[in-house]
Design a protein around this motif. Structure first.
Motif, PDB file in Angstrom:
ATOM      1  N   ALA A  94     -68.083 -31.962 -13.609  1.00 14.27           N
ATOM      2  CA  ALA A  94     -68.647 -31.522 -12.073  1.00 14.27           C
ATOM      3  C   ALA A  94     -67.640 -30.215 -12.280  1.00 14.27           C
ATOM      4  CB  ALA A  94     -67.932 -32.247 -11.096  1.00 14.27           C
ATOM      5  N   ASN A  95     -67.527 -29.700 -12.905  1.00 17.57           N
ATOM      6  CA  ASN A  95     -66.925 -27.852 -13.667  1.00 17.57           C
ATOM      7  C   ASN A  95     -66.756 -28.152 -15.698  1.00 17.57           C
ATOM      8  OD1 ASN A  95     -65.965 -25.304 -12.569  1.00 17.57           O
ATOM      9  ND2 ASN A  95     -64.805 -26.447 -14.037  1.00 17.57           N
ATOM     10  N   ALA A  96     -65.965 -28.830 -15.891  1.00 15.69           N
ATOM     11  CA  ALA A  96     -66.280 -28.167 -17.569  1.00 15.69           C
ATOM     12  C   ALA A  96     -67.063 -27.808 -17.580  1.00 15.69           C
ATOM     13  CB  ALA A  96     -65.565 -29.342 -18.187  1.00 15.69           C
ATOM     14  N   GLY A  97     -67.601 -26.643 -18.842  1.00 11.12           N
ATOM     15  CA  GLY A  97     -68.670 -25.782 -18.618  1.00 11.12           C
ATOM     16  C   GLY A  97     -68.631 -26.162 -20.432  1.00 11.12           C
ATOM     17  N   ALA A  98     -68.212 -26.780 -20.919  1.00  7.16           N
ATOM     18  CA  ALA A  98     -68.557 -26.645 -23.251  1.00  7.16           C
ATOM     19  C   ALA A  98     -69.732 -26.441 -23.367  1.00  7.16           C
ATOM     20  CB  ALA A  98     -67.647 -27.680 -23.107  1.00  7.16           C
ATOM     21  N   ASN A  99     -70.784 -26.229 -24.222  1.00  7.84           N
ATOM     22  CA  ASN A  99     -72.153 -25.638 -24.069  1.00  7.84           C
ATOM     23  C   ASN A  99     -73.015 -26.538 -24.567  1.00  7.84           C
ATOM     24  OD1 ASN A  99     -72.270 -22.575 -23.147  1.00  7.84           O
ATOM     25  ND2 ASN A  99     -71.503 -21.954 -24.920  1.00  7.84           N
ATOM     26  N   ASP A 100     -71.787 -27.118 -26.112  1.00  8.18           N
ATOM     27  CA  ASP A 100     -71.985 -28.483 -26.305  1.00  8.18           C
ATOM     28  C   ASP A 100     -71.798 -29.780 -25.523  1.00  8.18           C
ATOM     29  OD1 ASP A 100     -72.371 -27.197 -28.462  1.00  8.18           O
ATOM     30  OD2 ASP A 100     -71.161 -27.733 -29.837  1.00  8.18           O
ATOM     31  N   ILE A 101     -71.760 -30.296 -24.766  1.00  9.69           N
ATOM     32  CA  ILE A 101     -71.910 -31.569 -24.386  1.00  9.69           C
ATOM     33  C   ILE A 101     -73.397 -31.644 -23.257  1.00  9.69           C
ATOM     34  CG2 ILE A 101     -69.624 -32.030 -24.086  1.00  9.69           C
ATOM     35  CD1 ILE A 101     -69.992 -31.788 -20.988  1.00  9.69           C
ATOM     36  N   THR A 102     -73.750 -30.282 -22.949  1.00 11.74           N
ATOM     37  CA  THR A 102     -75.760 -30.335 -22.299  1.00 11.74           C
ATOM     38  C   THR A 102     -76.141 -29.592 -23.817  1.00 11.74           C
ATOM     39  OG1 THR A 102     -75.328 -28.701 -21.122  1.00 11.74           O
ATOM     40  CG2 THR A 102     -74.646 -30.702 -20.125  1.00 11.74           C
ATOM     41  N   ALA A 108     -73.387 -24.431 -17.634  1.00 11.25           N
ATOM     42  CA  ALA A 108     -72.402 -24.123 -19.438  1.00 11.25           C
ATOM     43  C   ALA A 108     -71.996 -22.807 -19.222  1.00 11.25           C
ATOM     44  CB  ALA A 108     -73.794 -24.182 -19.738  1.00 11.25           C
ATOM     45  N   ASN A 109     -71.182 -23.022 -19.459  1.00 11.35           N
ATOM     46  CA  ASN A 109     -70.242 -21.527 -19.789  1.00 11.35           C
ATOM     47  C   ASN A 109     -71.130 -20.384 -20.084  1.00 11.35           C
ATOM     48  OD1 ASN A 109     -67.477 -22.913 -19.628  1.00 11.35           O
ATOM     49  ND2 ASN A 109     -67.361 -23.693 -21.584  1.00 11.35           N
ATOM     50  N   SER A 126     -71.471 -16.983 -17.931  1.00  8.49           N
ATOM     51  CA  SER A 126     -71.325 -15.862 -18.422  1.00  8.49           C
ATOM     52  C   SER A 126     -72.150 -14.723 -18.800  1.00  8.49           C
ATOM     53  CB  SER A 126     -69.902 -15.230 -19.505  1.00  8.49           C
ATOM     54  OG  SER A 126     -70.749 -16.406 -20.346  1.00  8.49           O
ATOM     55  N   GLY A 127     -73.688 -15.540 -19.780  1.00 10.59           N
ATOM     56  CA  GLY A 127     -74.847 -15.188 -20.466  1.00 10.59           C
ATOM     57  C   GLY A 127     -75.051 -14.141 -18.855  1.00 10.59           C
ATOM     58  N   ALA A 128     -75.467 -14.811 -17.635  1.00  9.63           N
ATOM     59  CA  ALA A 128     -76.266 -13.327 -16.550  1.00  9.63           C
ATOM     60  C   ALA A 128     -75.804 -12.520 -16.028  1.00  9.63           C
ATOM     61  CB  ALA A 128     -76.005 -14.748 -15.634  1.00  9.63           C
ATOM     62  N   LEU A 129     -74.597 -12.373 -16.177  1.00 13.51           N
ATOM     63  CA  LEU A 129     -73.516 -10.169 -16.422  1.00 13.51           C
ATOM     64  C   LEU A 129     -73.777  -9.928 -17.246  1.00 13.51           C
ATOM     65  CD1 LEU A 129     -71.875  -9.690 -14.083  1.00 13.51           C
ATOM     66  CD2 LEU A 129     -70.029 -10.901 -15.137  1.00 13.51           C
ATOM     67  N   GLY A 130     -74.124 -10.276 -18.330  1.00 14.85           N
ATOM     68  CA  GLY A 130     -74.653  -8.966 -19.389  1.00 14.85           C
ATOM     69  C   GLY A 130     -75.748  -8.022 -19.417  1.00 14.85           C
ATOM     70  N   SER A 131     -76.306  -7.849 -18.449  1.00 12.54           N
ATOM     71  CA  SER A 131     -77.222  -6.577 -17.962  1.00 12.54           C
ATOM     72  C   SER A 131     -77.156  -6.038 -17.589  1.00 12.54           C
ATOM     73  CB  SER A 131     -78.788  -7.290 -18.023  1.00 12.54           C
ATOM     74  OG  SER A 131     -78.789  -8.093 -16.978  1.00 12.54           O
ATOM     75  N   THR A 132     -76.029  -6.418 -16.032  1.00 17.26           N
ATOM     76  CA  THR A 132     -75.427  -5.742 -15.673  1.00 17.26           C
ATOM     77  C   THR A 132     -74.834  -4.804 -15.598  1.00 17.26           C
ATOM     78  OG1 THR A 132     -76.105  -7.369 -13.669  1.00 17.26           O
ATOM     79  CG2 THR A 132     -74.330  -6.194 -13.090  1.00 17.26           C
ATOM     80  N   ALA A 182     -63.355 -22.670 -23.414  1.00 11.65           N
ATOM     81  CA  ALA A 182     -64.732 -22.068 -22.821  1.00 11.65           C
ATOM     82  C   ALA A 182     -64.255 -20.464 -23.264  1.00 11.65           C
ATOM     83  CB  ALA A 182     -63.652 -22.258 -21.058  1.00 11.65           C
ATOM     84  N   GLY A 183     -62.961 -19.966 -23.003  1.00 14.54           N
ATOM     85  CA  GLY A 183     -62.408 -18.754 -23.023  1.00 14.54           C
ATOM     86  C   GLY A 183     -64.033 -18.118 -24.084  1.00 14.54           C
ATOM     87  N   HIS A 184     -63.454 -18.820 -25.625  1.00 13.36           N
ATOM     88  CA  HIS A 184     -64.635 -18.331 -26.493  1.00 13.36           C
ATOM     89  C   HIS A 184     -65.723 -18.744 -25.999  1.00 13.36           C
ATOM     90  CE1 HIS A 184     -61.474 -17.377 -29.558  1.00 13.36           C
ATOM     91  NE2 HIS A 184     -61.110 -18.408 -28.866  1.00 13.36           N
TER      92      HIS A 184
END
Ligand code: BEZ
Length: 397
Positions: free
Chosen positions: A142-150, A164-165, A169-175, A193-195
């Motif tokens: 219900a929080n942790a965003g580690a990409n690989d688990i999904t 997913a992390n 964060s990717g949602a912000l790139g083009s803005t 998560a930071g990386h």
């Protein structure tokens, strides 16, 4: 510290913790508690749910919000999910896998939880993936965003109601690529998560023509003085900063960003955890103008969210957060799935068929990888009339 070297160290650490977790599971099976038995947590009609969130460490306030969200849903539904009475067993995730993994093992092998809900920290989630996969007990993150688990380490038993992390964060790139007037400096807590947050942002930011001018990772859970890092940002000539911090670290970072004189001159961006809930209240006006991407804001102007915000404020005397919504939605998911059966196996199968969740964040569904398929919003911290809030500027997807 290079991204590659710290990532591979992290992967090795996660592997060791996972092996330890699976080893402990095998030992507990030898002791008479079989893997299949471990998920039969129901007593009579009662379903046992393990709630694993931090009650200690830098992310303890996030855990408190999650407990509140889960409790609110239960209270609104007479303490039942799927028509069955629920017993919640709590465990402290602490600050990472060293505490979170054994706490989860206890919830499954000793307490015989049918399902475990929670997990804030990506490194903990990575350390738990094999344990839940082997024990055949569902884990509802219900929080942790580690990409690989999904992603590459997807499991039939691991589902996620959060994000997913790389996506948040990717949602912000083009803005940021559009708004920044030059090179952008990247900064984050030095753990999984930071990386992943930085990598997800960098991908969409560079694809949209953005230029990275510098990158730094700060020791997770230990950094209180950000001045040396802020000084490096200033000397780099960066025209904007992207950063991932949450909880207590987000408070210190944003306050010091203002004290150092960067706020108002070098726009600050990040995933919404940077300015969420109690963190924003503690940052106060230092956070004004910070822009973030997230799948929720208490400011969302929909009847469903207004009803949720009112109920949450009435119950807990403060506005809800993304953390409380993710846990509230985990209870909503279980409400649907437990109606189909109360064993861990029946519940796991039912998760695939829960369909749309009518959430305060907006309706969402699980995607094929067991992640939340949802909308992201661009938010900006505004202050006025004695209140400070994450105003929604527009949709990001
Ligand atoms: C994480 O470790 O995945 C995480 C922690 C706090 C906020 C967001 C993500």
């Amino acid at each position: 510290m290079g991204v590659l070297s710290s990532s591979s160290r992290l992967a090795r650490r996660t592997q060791v913790i996972s092996l330890f977790a699976v080893g402990a599971l095998a030992l507990s099976a030898c002791g008479g508690s079989s893997l299949e038995q471990s998920g039969d947590g129901a007593s009579g009609d009662e379903v046992k749910i393990g709630l694993l969130v931090p009650t200690s460490g830098v992310y303890a306030p996030l855990g408190a919000d999650m407990s509140n969200g889960f409790k609110l849903y239960l209270d609104q539904h007479g303490g039942k999910l799927g028509g069955h009475k629920v017993k919640v067993v709590n465990a402290d995730e602490g600050e990472g896998p060293q505490t979170g993994v054994p706490a989860a093992q206890k919830l499954v092998t000793q307490d015989k939880s049918t399902v475990v809900v929670g997990v804030v920290n990506s490194a903990t989630a990575l350390g738990l993936r094999d344990f839940f996969n082997e024990s055949k007990v569902p884990l509802l993150v219900a929080n942790a965003g580690a990409n690989d688990i999904t992603g590459s380490r997807k499991s039939e038993y691991v589902w996620r109601t959060s994000f997913a992390n790389g996506k948040v964060s990717g949602a912000l790139g083009s803005t940021v690529a559009k708004e920044a007037k030059g090179g952008v400096y990247l900064m984050a807590a030095d753990y999984a998560a930071g990386h992943e947050m930085v990598a997800g942002f960098r991908k969409t930011f560079e694809a949209a023509g953005g230029k990275v001018i510098g990158e730094k990772y700060t020791p997770f859970g230990k950094t209180q003085d950000f001045q040396p890092y802020l000084s490096a940002i200033r000397s780099s000539g960066a025209r904007a900063v992207f950063s991932f911090y949450a909880g207590a670290e987000a408070v210190s970072f944003v306050k010091q960003y203002k004290q150092f004189g960067l706020a108002g001159k070098t726009p600050l961006y990040g995933p919404g955890f940077l300015t969420e809930g109690g963190v924003l209240a503690a940052q106060g006006d230092a956070a004004v103008g910070v822009k973030t991407s997230l799948h929720y804001s208490a400011e969302l102007d929909t009847p469903r969210n207004k009803e949720y915000v009112a109920a949450y404020k009435q119950a807990f005397g403060k506005a809800p957060t993304v953390y409380s919504v993710q846990a509230y939605d985990a209870a909503a998911v279980l409400d649907k799935a437990l109606a189909k059966g109360t064993s861990s196996e029946e519940l796991t199968k039912a998760l695939a068929g829960v369909g749309a969740i009518d959430s305060p964040r907006g309706s969402w569904t699980f995607d094929a990888d067991h992640d939340a398929e949802q909308k992201y919003y661009l938010r900006e911290v505004t202050s006025g009339g004695g209140t400070i809030a994450n105003a929604i500027l527009n949709d990001l997807s």
